[in-house]
Design an enzyme around this catalytic site. Structure first.
Site, PDB file in Angstrom:
ATOM      1  N   GLY A 174       0.755  -0.986   0.173  1.00 32.77           N
ATOM      2  CA  GLY A 174       0.284  -0.288   0.023  1.00 32.77           C
ATOM      3  C   GLY A 174       0.763   1.255  -0.028  1.00 32.77           C
ATOM      4  O   GLY A 174       1.932   1.468   0.435  1.00 32.77           O
ATOM      5  N   THR A 197       4.676   0.616   6.302  1.00 36.64           N
ATOM      6  CA  THR A 197       3.688   0.797   6.518  1.00 36.64           C
ATOM      7  C   THR A 197       2.911   1.212   7.024  1.00 36.64           C
ATOM      8  O   THR A 197       3.167   1.908   8.924  1.00 36.64           O
ATOM      9  CB  THR A 197       3.170  -1.322   6.826  1.00 36.64           C
ATOM     10  N   ASP A 248       0.747   0.491   8.679  1.00 34.95           N
ATOM     11  CA  ASP A 248      -0.262  -0.099  10.051  1.00 34.95           C
ATOM     12  C   ASP A 248       1.136  -0.229  10.579  1.00 34.95           C
ATOM     13  O   ASP A 248       0.525  -0.645  12.276  1.00 34.95           O
ATOM     14  CB  ASP A 248       0.032  -2.001   8.894  1.00 34.95           C
ATOM     15  N   ARG A 270      -6.047  -4.179  10.058  1.00 35.43           N
ATOM     16  CA  ARG A 270      -6.004  -4.885   9.381  1.00 35.43           C
ATOM     17  C   ARG A 270      -5.898  -5.737  10.152  1.00 35.43           C
ATOM     18  O   ARG A 270      -6.556  -6.389  11.193  1.00 35.43           O
ATOM     19  CB  ARG A 270      -5.830  -5.360   7.681  1.00 35.43           C
ATOM     20  N   ARG A 296     -23.251   8.572  14.187  1.00 31.41           N
ATOM     21  CA  ARG A 296     -23.065   7.808  13.123  1.00 31.41           C
ATOM     22  C   ARG A 296     -21.096   7.673  12.603  1.00 31.41           C
ATOM     23  O   ARG A 296     -20.506   7.624  13.566  1.00 31.41           O
ATOM     24  CB  ARG A 296     -22.844   9.174  12.341  1.00 31.41           C
ATOM     25  N   ARG A 327      -3.914   8.333   4.158  1.00 35.55           N
ATOM     26  CA  ARG A 327      -2.350   7.575   3.976  1.00 35.55           C
ATOM     27  C   ARG A 327      -1.644   8.236   2.789  1.00 35.55           C
ATOM     28  O   ARG A 327      -0.779   7.706   2.234  1.00 35.55           O
ATOM     29  CB  ARG A 327      -2.120   6.058   3.906  1.00 35.55           C
TER      30      ARG A 327
HETATM   31  O1  F6P Z   1      -1.151  -1.060   4.367  1.00 36.65           O
HETATM   32  C1  F6P Z   1      -2.073  -1.867   4.694  1.00 36.65           C
HETATM   33  C2  F6P Z   1      -3.375  -1.303   4.394  1.00 36.65           C
HETATM   34  O2  F6P Z   1      -3.590   0.219   4.781  1.00 36.65           O
HETATM   35  C3  F6P Z   1      -4.806  -1.584   5.644  1.00 36.65           C
HETATM   36  O3  F6P Z   1      -4.546  -1.101   6.935  1.00 36.65           O
HETATM   37  C4  F6P Z   1      -5.762  -2.143   4.622  1.00 36.65           C
HETATM   38  O4  F6P Z   1      -6.969  -2.820   5.000  1.00 36.65           O
HETATM   39  C5  F6P Z   1      -5.041  -1.970   3.327  1.00 36.65           C
HETATM   40  O5  F6P Z   1      -4.179  -1.665   3.329  1.00 36.65           O
HETATM   41  C6  F6P Z   1      -6.055  -1.208   2.448  1.00 36.65           C
HETATM   42  O6  F6P Z   1      -5.555  -1.441   1.322  1.00 36.65           O
HETATM   43  P1  F6P Z   1      -6.071  -1.519  -0.327  1.00 36.65           P
HETATM   44  O7  F6P Z   1      -5.449   0.032  -0.661  1.00 36.65           O
HETATM   45  O8  F6P Z   1      -4.895  -2.062  -1.506  1.00 36.65           O
HETATM   46  O9  F6P Z   1      -7.396  -1.868  -0.296  1.00 36.65           O
END
Ligand code: F6P
Length: 401
Positions: free
Chosen positions: A11, A132, A134, A176, A301, A310
């Protein structure tokens, strides 16, 4: 070593352009050329078919904005081991040979890192730069700080809408398997409640915390305004460690319950309790909010910022870390420390560790969570006592996040 290929994979996130610039400028200072292998491992697999690769010379590098998130080298979620081609590694080696690329610097997370190990075992020299948002690798990973700051900013900004409508807001963020960014971003925004995959959630505890905090705020306010902010990681599981189901959606043709997003699930759990609690109508009447048949319980909500956490800009920390990590990766490569991950550069020391170790999942340290519980933040369980220990820091590295 004459030519290094740069790959970003997994990602996108903050700080990657600084990694690319760090690699390119440090290599350039040593008379080594670096080139972009575009779009992650998909690009590496298809390198053989490219006509040319982009050289990261001084002019091209100056066009890359280190403070912008994302990656000038592009990304894909392609994992080499999943490609249905028995000759994948041969094809890659031919591609590298075609362009005279001697080694690779690859920035990515755990999946990316496992491929670094594979590539090295197939004779392709490579170094891993941890990336990452994450933050679930052993060392700090570029992108984490930027994401945490964005989560904190969005969450704090949402308070004005929460306050205007007296809403309970549930902000669902990426994460995740682990809750580092929900945790740190939530703390950064002074969220009232933070729910992470590492802690099974007792919704009765969340509800009671919400009631005390939110009801108290509205009651005490001279204009009867209050909000309650929950930050939840998408990977949340319920108290039994099960996946989250959408309770309003029934079952599908096979009898399976429909999965709900974490934010939606949290909202449903709170709404259910608000509807069944006789004290709620009393609270609505006392605060002048009650409108029969229209507005009988406070609104809950969910907001899902998704990729907004990100994208955009990189934090100054990530630009700093990215530059250092990129440059350090070049040094590790030249010193033959293949299949290692850059951990940090501090003073003139380059810290590194085997990539196979660096990619082992790091979860939120639950013992530290207890400290924040003592400060009044709810983590979906009965608050635990913070059991501290002392340790004198004798030059040991303390991760900043
Ligand atoms: O790279 C990890 C992450 O930020 C996860 O936390 C998230 O589920 C995922 O990327 C979402 O990425 P994509 O844009 O590939 O769906």
């Amino acid at each position: 070593m004459k030519r290094i290929g740069v790959i970003t994979s997994g990602g996108d996130c903050g700080g990657l352009n600084a990694v690319i610039k760090g690699v390119a400028r440090y290599a350039y200072s040593l008379g080594i050329e670096s080139v972009v292998i575009p779009n992650g491992y998909a690009g590496l697999y298809n390198l053989i078919d490219l006509d040319k690769v982009v050289s990261l010379d001084a002019e091209r590098v100056s066009k890359i904005e280190a403070s912008l998130a994302g990656s000038e080298a592009g990304h894909s979620r392609v994992k080499l081991s999943k490609i249905k081609d028995p000759n994948t590694y041969e094809r890659i080696k031919e591609g590298l040979k075609k362009f005279g690329i001697d080694a690779l610097i690859i920035s990515g997370g755990d999946d990316t890192g496992s491929v670094v190990v594979d590539l090295a075992s197939h004779g392709v020299p490579c170094i891993h730069v941890p990336k990452t948002m994450d933050l679930d690798l052993q060392p700090y990973s570029v992108g984490g700080d930027s994401a945490v700051n964005r989560i904190a900013t969005f969450t704090r900004d949402l308070k004005t809408t929460g306050l205007s409508h007296n809403r309970v807001l549930v902000i669902e963020v990426f994460g995740r398997y682990v809750g580092h960014t929900a945790f740190r971003g939530g703390v950064g925004a002074e969220a009232d409640c933070i729910l992470i995959p590492e802690i099974p959630v007792d919704f009765d505890v969340v509800y009671e915390h919400m009631k005390t905090t939110y009801f108290g705020r509205v009651m005490r306010s001279d204009v009867k305004a209050g909000t309650y902010i929950i930050v939840v990681a998408e990977g949340l599981k319920n108290a039994s460690g099960e996946m989250l189901y959408d309770e309003s959606a029934g079952v599908d043709a096979f009898g399976h319950k429909k999965l709900a997003g974490a934010g939606k699930y949290v909202r449903q759990q709170l709404e259910k309790r608000l509807k069944n609690d006789p004290e709620v109508v009393e609270f609505m009447k006392k605060t002048g909010m009650y409108a029969p048949g229209v507005y009988e319980i406070p609104e809950v909500r969910e907001v899902i910022p998704g990729h907004l956490v990100r994208c955009g800009g990189s934090s100054a920390y990530d630009v700093n870390f990215g530059y250092k990590a990129g440059a350090a990766a070049v040094v590790l490569l030249l010193e033959g420390k293949i299949a290692n991950t850059v951990v940090n550069v501090d003073d003139n020391r380059i810290h590194y560790m085997p990539t196979s170790e660096a990619i082992k999942r790091r979860e939120v340290d639950i013992k530290e969570v207890a400290l924040f519980e003592s400060l009044g933040i709810c983590f979906g369980r009965k608050p635990q006592k913070f059991e501290y220990e002392f340790s004198e820091a004798n030059g040991g590295i303390v991760r900043h996040l």
